[in-house]
Design a protein around this motif. Structure first.
Motif, PDB file in Angstrom:
ATOM      1  N   ILE A   1       0.833  -1.213   0.000  1.00 44.15           N
ATOM      2  CA  ILE A   1       0.000   0.000   0.000  1.00 44.15           C
ATOM      3  C   ILE A   1       0.861   1.253   0.000  1.00 44.15           C
ATOM      4  CG2 ILE A   1      -1.775   1.297   1.259  1.00 44.15           C
ATOM      5  CD1 ILE A   1      -2.630  -1.453   2.482  1.00 44.15           C
ATOM      6  N   LEU A   2       1.897   1.272   0.842  1.00 43.16           N
ATOM      7  CA  LEU A   2       2.755   2.456   0.947  1.00 43.16           C
ATOM      8  C   LEU A   2       3.533   2.719  -0.344  1.00 43.16           C
ATOM      9  CD1 LEU A   2       4.083   1.901   4.584  1.00 43.16           C
ATOM     10  CD2 LEU A   2       2.476   3.668   3.836  1.00 43.16           C
ATOM     11  N   GLU A   3       3.918   1.644  -1.035  1.00 44.97           N
ATOM     12  CA  GLU A   3       4.744   1.805  -2.239  1.00 44.97           C
ATOM     13  C   GLU A   3       3.918   1.939  -3.523  1.00 44.97           C
ATOM     14  OE1 GLU A   3       7.419  -1.529  -2.171  1.00 44.97           O
ATOM     15  OE2 GLU A   3       8.320  -0.914  -0.257  1.00 44.97           O
ATOM     16  N   GLU A   4       2.772   1.222  -3.583  1.00 43.77           N
ATOM     17  CA  GLU A   4       2.022   1.184  -4.843  1.00 43.77           C
ATOM     18  C   GLU A   4       0.595   1.723  -4.741  1.00 43.77           C
ATOM     19  OE1 GLU A   4       2.416  -2.480  -7.062  1.00 43.77           O
ATOM     20  OE2 GLU A   4       4.242  -3.001  -5.970  1.00 43.77           O
ATOM     21  N   GLY A   5       0.115   1.978  -3.522  1.00 40.68           N
ATOM     22  CA  GLY A   5      -1.208   2.573  -3.367  1.00 40.68           C
ATOM     23  C   GLY A   5      -2.304   1.561  -3.062  1.00 40.68           C
ATOM     24  N   ILE A   6      -3.462   2.104  -2.691  1.00 40.99           N
ATOM     25  CA  ILE A   6      -4.584   1.264  -2.248  1.00 40.99           C
ATOM     26  C   ILE A   6      -5.164   0.434  -3.390  1.00 40.99           C
ATOM     27  CG2 ILE A   6      -6.400   3.014  -2.570  1.00 40.99           C
ATOM     28  CD1 ILE A   6      -6.084   0.629   0.463  1.00 40.99           C
ATOM     29  N   ASP A   7      -5.095   0.927  -4.614  1.00 40.37           N
ATOM     30  CA  ASP A   7      -5.631   0.162  -5.751  1.00 40.37           C
ATOM     31  C   ASP A   7      -4.845  -1.134  -5.950  1.00 40.37           C
ATOM     32  OD1 ASP A   7      -7.572   2.045  -6.184  1.00 40.37           O
ATOM     33  OD2 ASP A   7      -6.498   3.076  -7.799  1.00 40.37           O
ATOM     34  N   ALA A   8      -3.550  -1.074  -5.739  1.00 39.94           N
ATOM     35  CA  ALA A   8      -2.711  -2.274  -5.863  1.00 39.94           C
ATOM     36  C   ALA A   8      -3.082  -3.274  -4.768  1.00 39.94           C
ATOM     37  CB  ALA A   8      -1.234  -1.898  -5.760  1.00 39.94           C
ATOM     38  N   PHE A   9      -3.381  -2.769  -3.580  1.00 32.96           N
ATOM     39  CA  PHE A   9      -3.806  -3.643  -2.483  1.00 32.96           C
ATOM     40  C   PHE A   9      -5.146  -4.302  -2.800  1.00 32.96           C
ATOM     41  CE2 PHE A   9      -6.260  -4.078   1.528  1.00 32.96           C
ATOM     42  CZ  PHE A   9      -5.485  -5.042   2.152  1.00 32.96           C
ATOM     43  N   ASP A  10      -6.079  -3.528  -3.371  1.00 33.10           N
ATOM     44  CA  ASP A  10      -7.389  -4.073  -3.730  1.00 33.10           C
ATOM     45  C   ASP A  10      -7.238  -5.188  -4.767  1.00 33.10           C
ATOM     46  OD1 ASP A  10      -8.664  -2.371  -2.004  1.00 33.10           O
ATOM     47  OD2 ASP A  10      -9.196  -0.900  -3.534  1.00 33.10           O
ATOM     48  N   ALA A  11      -6.365  -4.987  -5.745  1.00 35.77           N
ATOM     49  CA  ALA A  11      -6.121  -6.011  -6.765  1.00 35.77           C
ATOM     50  C   ALA A  11      -5.506  -7.253  -6.125  1.00 35.77           C
ATOM     51  CB  ALA A  11      -5.204  -5.457  -7.854  1.00 35.77           C
ATOM     52  N   TYR A  12      -4.617  -7.035  -5.181  1.00 35.88           N
ATOM     53  CA  TYR A  12      -3.964  -8.139  -4.458  1.00 35.88           C
ATOM     54  C   TYR A  12      -4.986  -8.953  -3.657  1.00 35.88           C
ATOM     55  CZ  TYR A  12      -1.540 -10.007  -0.277  1.00 35.88           C
ATOM     56  OH  TYR A  12      -1.130 -10.794   0.770  1.00 35.88           O
ATOM     57  N   THR A  13      -5.918  -8.267  -2.973  1.00 33.91           N
ATOM     58  CA  THR A  13      -6.886  -8.978  -2.132  1.00 33.91           C
ATOM     59  C   THR A  13      -7.872  -9.804  -2.972  1.00 33.91           C
ATOM     60  OG1 THR A  13      -8.364  -7.036  -2.056  1.00 33.91           O
ATOM     61  CG2 THR A  13      -6.777  -7.306  -0.257  1.00 33.91           C
ATOM     62  N   GLU A  14      -8.127  -9.372  -4.201  1.00 31.88           N
ATOM     63  CA  GLU A  14      -9.032 -10.129  -5.069  1.00 31.88           C
ATOM     64  C   GLU A  14      -8.464 -11.507  -5.405  1.00 31.88           C
ATOM     65  OE1 GLU A  14     -10.176  -7.889  -8.500  1.00 31.88           O
ATOM     66  OE2 GLU A  14     -11.022  -6.253  -7.309  1.00 31.88           O
ATOM     67  N   LYS A  15      -7.145 -11.614  -5.416  1.00 31.76           N
ATOM     68  CA  LYS A  15      -6.495 -12.889  -5.739  1.00 31.76           C
ATOM     69  C   LYS A  15      -6.111 -13.675  -4.479  1.00 31.76           C
ATOM     70  CE  LYS A  15      -4.454 -10.718  -9.829  1.00 31.76           C
ATOM     71  NZ  LYS A  15      -3.208 -10.199 -10.415  1.00 31.76           N
ATOM     72  N   LEU A  16      -6.306 -13.061  -3.322  1.00 33.28           N
ATOM     73  CA  LEU A  16      -5.893 -13.672  -2.060  1.00 33.28           C
ATOM     74  C   LEU A  16      -6.730 -14.920  -1.774  1.00 33.28           C
ATOM     75  CD1 LEU A  16      -3.827 -12.864   0.178  1.00 33.28           C
ATOM     76  CD2 LEU A  16      -5.729 -11.779   1.382  1.00 33.28           C
ATOM     77  N   GLN A  17      -6.064 -16.015  -1.431  1.00 40.36           N
ATOM     78  CA  GLN A  17      -6.775 -17.261  -1.148  1.00 40.36           C
ATOM     79  C   GLN A  17      -7.374 -17.280   0.262  1.00 40.36           C
ATOM     80  OE1 GLN A  17      -4.090 -20.480  -2.040  1.00 40.36           O
ATOM     81  NE2 GLN A  17      -4.427 -20.302  -4.253  1.00 40.36           N
ATOM     82  N   HIS A  18      -6.846 -16.445   1.119  1.00 44.18           N
ATOM     83  CA  HIS A  18      -7.351 -16.366   2.493  1.00 44.18           C
ATOM     84  C   HIS A  18      -8.213 -15.118   2.650  1.00 44.18           C
ATOM     85  CE1 HIS A  18      -4.697 -19.558   4.171  1.00 44.18           C
ATOM     86  NE2 HIS A  18      -3.972 -19.219   3.110  1.00 44.18           N
TER      87      HIS A  18
END
Length: 203
Positions: free
Chosen positions: A177-194
Protein backbone atom coordinates in the motif's frame (compact mmCIF):
# COMPACT_ATOMS: atom_id res chain seq x y z
CA UNK A 1 -19.36 26.20 38.30
CA UNK A 2 -22.90 26.09 36.94
CA UNK A 3 -21.60 26.59 33.38
CA UNK A 4 -19.27 23.61 33.72
CA UNK A 5 -22.09 21.47 35.05
CA UNK A 6 -24.37 22.44 32.16
CA UNK A 7 -21.55 21.82 29.71
CA UNK A 8 -20.96 18.39 31.24
CA UNK A 9 -24.68 17.59 31.06
CA UNK A 10 -24.77 18.66 27.42
CA UNK A 11 -21.86 16.33 26.64
CA UNK A 12 -23.62 13.45 28.38
CA UNK A 13 -26.85 14.15 26.50
CA UNK A 14 -24.92 14.35 23.23
CA UNK A 15 -23.30 10.97 23.91
CA UNK A 16 -26.64 9.42 24.92
CA UNK A 17 -28.23 10.57 21.66
CA UNK A 18 -25.23 9.41 19.65
CA UNK A 19 -25.20 6.01 21.37
CA UNK A 20 -28.92 5.51 20.75
CA UNK A 21 -28.61 6.22 17.01
CA UNK A 22 -25.28 4.51 16.29
CA UNK A 23 -25.85 1.44 18.46
CA UNK A 24 -29.30 0.97 16.93
CA UNK A 25 -27.73 0.91 13.45
CA UNK A 26 -25.03 -1.53 14.60
CA UNK A 27 -27.61 -3.86 16.17
CA UNK A 28 -29.82 -3.73 13.09
CA UNK A 29 -26.89 -5.11 11.08
CA UNK A 30 -25.01 -7.28 13.57
CA UNK A 31 -27.58 -8.29 16.22
CA UNK A 32 -26.98 -7.84 19.97
CA UNK A 33 -23.54 -7.00 21.35
CA UNK A 34 -22.18 -9.40 23.93
CA UNK A 35 -19.66 -7.20 25.76
CA UNK A 36 -18.74 -3.55 26.11
CA UNK A 37 -15.63 -1.85 27.44
CA UNK A 38 -15.33 1.84 28.18
CA UNK A 39 -12.11 3.71 27.51
CA UNK A 40 -11.74 7.05 29.29
CA UNK A 41 -9.10 9.72 29.54
CA UNK A 42 -10.86 12.61 31.29
CA UNK A 43 -7.91 15.02 31.07
CA UNK A 44 -8.28 15.17 27.27
CA UNK A 45 -12.04 14.54 27.16
CA UNK A 46 -11.91 10.98 25.81
CA UNK A 47 -14.87 8.70 26.48
CA UNK A 48 -15.21 5.81 24.04
CA UNK A 49 -17.39 2.72 24.27
CA UNK A 50 -16.27 -0.38 22.35
CA UNK A 51 -18.83 -3.08 21.65
CA UNK A 52 -18.19 -6.71 20.74
CA UNK A 53 -20.65 -8.33 18.34
CA UNK A 54 -19.97 -12.08 18.26
CA UNK A 55 -20.12 -14.14 15.10
CA UNK A 56 -23.51 -15.82 14.70
CA UNK A 57 -22.28 -18.49 12.26
CA UNK A 58 -19.09 -19.55 10.46
CA UNK A 59 -19.82 -17.19 7.55
CA UNK A 60 -20.46 -14.17 9.73
CA UNK A 61 -17.52 -12.13 11.09
CA UNK A 62 -17.03 -11.17 14.71
CA UNK A 63 -16.96 -7.39 15.02
CA UNK A 64 -15.71 -4.73 17.41
CA UNK A 65 -17.11 -1.22 16.96
CA UNK A 66 -16.82 2.13 18.73
CA UNK A 67 -19.38 4.63 19.94
CA UNK A 68 -17.95 7.99 21.04
CA UNK A 69 -14.68 8.03 19.13
CA UNK A 70 -16.26 10.72 16.95
CA UNK A 71 -16.45 13.00 20.04
CA UNK A 72 -12.73 12.67 20.74
CA UNK A 73 -10.60 15.70 19.95
CA UNK A 74 -7.14 15.39 18.43
CA UNK A 75 -4.17 17.50 19.54
CA UNK A 76 -4.92 19.72 16.53
CA UNK A 77 -8.19 20.66 18.25
CA UNK A 78 -10.30 18.92 15.62
CA UNK A 79 -12.78 16.16 16.49
CA UNK A 80 -12.15 12.79 14.83
CA UNK A 81 -15.71 12.67 13.38
CA UNK A 82 -15.30 8.91 12.85
CA UNK A 83 -16.15 5.62 14.49
CA UNK A 84 -14.15 2.41 13.92
CA UNK A 85 -15.20 -1.12 13.07
CA UNK A 86 -12.89 -4.14 13.21
CA UNK A 87 -14.18 -7.34 11.56
CA UNK A 88 -12.47 -10.68 12.17
CA UNK A 89 -13.02 -14.32 11.25
CA UNK A 90 -15.22 -16.12 13.83
CA UNK A 91 -12.19 -17.58 15.67
CA UNK A 92 -10.72 -14.04 15.94
CA UNK A 93 -7.28 -15.28 15.01
CA UNK A 94 -7.16 -17.61 18.02
CA UNK A 95 -7.20 -14.69 20.43
CA UNK A 96 -9.56 -13.86 23.31
CA UNK A 97 -12.10 -11.06 23.33
CA UNK A 98 -10.17 -9.37 26.18
CA UNK A 99 -6.91 -9.45 24.21
CA UNK A 100 -8.54 -7.82 21.19
CA UNK A 101 -10.26 -5.20 23.36
CA UNK A 102 -6.85 -4.36 24.81
CA UNK A 103 -5.27 -4.05 21.36
CA UNK A 104 -8.17 -1.95 20.05
CA UNK A 105 -7.82 0.47 23.00
CA UNK A 106 -4.08 0.80 22.32
CA UNK A 107 -4.81 1.65 18.67
CA UNK A 108 -7.42 4.24 19.62
CA UNK A 109 -5.14 5.89 22.19
CA UNK A 110 -2.27 6.06 19.70
CA UNK A 111 -4.50 7.56 17.01
CA UNK A 112 -6.02 10.27 19.22
CA UNK A 113 -2.60 11.23 20.60
CA UNK A 114 -0.48 11.07 17.44
CA UNK A 115 -2.51 11.14 14.22
CA UNK A 116 -3.43 14.59 12.94
CA UNK A 117 -6.38 13.75 10.67
CA UNK A 118 -8.98 11.11 9.87
CA UNK A 119 -8.00 10.99 6.22
CA UNK A 120 -8.04 7.49 4.70
CA UNK A 121 -6.54 5.20 3.60
CA UNK A 122 -4.03 5.20 6.46
CA UNK A 123 -1.41 2.54 7.16
CA UNK A 124 0.07 1.80 10.56
CA UNK A 125 3.19 -0.37 10.28
CA UNK A 126 3.81 -3.55 12.29
CA UNK A 127 3.34 -3.14 16.02
CA UNK A 128 4.56 -5.21 18.95
CA UNK A 129 1.18 -4.41 20.56
CA UNK A 130 -0.64 -6.66 18.06
CA UNK A 131 -2.01 -9.98 19.37
CA UNK A 132 0.68 -12.66 19.58
CA UNK A 133 -1.10 -15.26 17.42
CA UNK A 134 -1.71 -12.88 14.51
CA UNK A 135 0.54 -12.72 11.47
CA UNK A 136 -1.20 -9.49 10.42
CA UNK A 137 0.45 -7.10 12.87
CA UNK A 138 0.19 -3.94 10.74
CA UNK A 139 -3.04 -2.05 10.15
CA UNK A 140 -5.04 -0.39 7.40
CA UNK A 141 -7.75 2.14 8.21
CA UNK A 142 -10.00 2.70 5.21
CA UNK A 143 -13.53 3.40 4.08
CA UNK A 144 -16.07 0.81 5.19
CA UNK A 145 -16.52 -2.08 2.78
CA UNK A 146 -18.81 -5.08 2.66
CA UNK A 147 -21.25 -3.57 5.16
CA UNK A 148 -24.61 -1.81 4.84
CA UNK A 149 -24.52 1.60 3.17
CA UNK A 150 -26.48 2.89 6.18
CA UNK A 151 -23.29 2.54 8.23
CA UNK A 152 -20.90 4.35 5.87
CA UNK A 153 -22.03 7.81 6.95
CA UNK A 154 -24.30 8.44 9.91
CA UNK A 155 -25.97 11.84 10.22
CA UNK A 156 -26.81 13.04 13.71
CA UNK A 157 -28.18 16.58 13.64
CA UNK A 158 -25.70 18.58 11.60
CA UNK A 159 -22.86 16.15 12.29
CA UNK A 160 -21.86 13.51 9.73
CA UNK A 161 -19.92 10.57 11.17
CA UNK A 162 -17.96 8.17 8.97
CA UNK A 163 -17.60 4.57 10.15
CA UNK A 164 -14.12 3.41 9.13
CA UNK A 165 -12.91 -0.13 8.57
CA UNK A 166 -9.93 -1.24 10.67
CA UNK A 167 -8.14 -4.11 8.91
CA UNK A 168 -5.18 -6.08 10.30
CA UNK A 169 -2.67 -6.48 7.46
CA UNK A 170 0.72 -8.15 7.09
CA UNK A 171 3.99 -6.28 6.78
CA UNK A 172 4.13 -7.26 3.09
CA UNK A 173 0.63 -5.82 2.52
CA UNK A 174 1.51 -2.61 4.38
CA UNK A 175 4.56 -2.13 2.13
CA UNK A 176 2.44 -2.78 -0.95
CA UNK A 177 0.00 0.00 0.00
CA UNK A 178 2.75 2.46 0.95
CA UNK A 179 4.74 1.80 -2.24
CA UNK A 180 2.02 1.18 -4.84
CA UNK A 181 -1.21 2.57 -3.37
CA UNK A 182 -4.58 1.26 -2.25
CA UNK A 183 -5.63 0.16 -5.75
CA UNK A 184 -2.71 -2.27 -5.86
CA UNK A 185 -3.81 -3.64 -2.48
CA UNK A 186 -7.39 -4.07 -3.73
CA UNK A 187 -6.12 -6.01 -6.76
CA UNK A 188 -3.96 -8.14 -4.46
CA UNK A 189 -6.89 -8.98 -2.13
CA UNK A 190 -9.03 -10.13 -5.07
CA UNK A 191 -6.49 -12.89 -5.74
CA UNK A 192 -5.89 -13.67 -2.06
CA UNK A 193 -6.77 -17.26 -1.15
CA UNK A 194 -7.35 -16.37 2.49
CA UNK A 195 -10.01 -14.01 3.83
CA UNK A 196 -8.84 -10.43 4.26
CA UNK A 197 -10.38 -10.48 7.76
CA UNK A 198 -8.32 -13.52 8.80
CA UNK A 199 -5.50 -12.04 10.94
CA UNK A 200 -3.55 -15.34 10.86
CA UNK A 201 -3.26 -15.54 7.06
CA UNK A 202 0.20 -16.36 5.67
CA UNK A 203 2.68 -13.52 5.18
Amino acid sequence: MQINRESSQEKLLNLDIKRTIILNLYMKEWSMPEYRVIMTKPEIGVYIEIYYFPSTNENNPARFATVGLSNSVRKTGKPTETEWMLALTPDMGQESVDRIFSYFCDLLAHTIENVKSSEVPRVMTESALAPENWTAKALLIDELRGESEDLEEIQIGEEIISVLWVIPITDKEARLILEEGIDAFDAYTEKLQHSIIDPTRPY
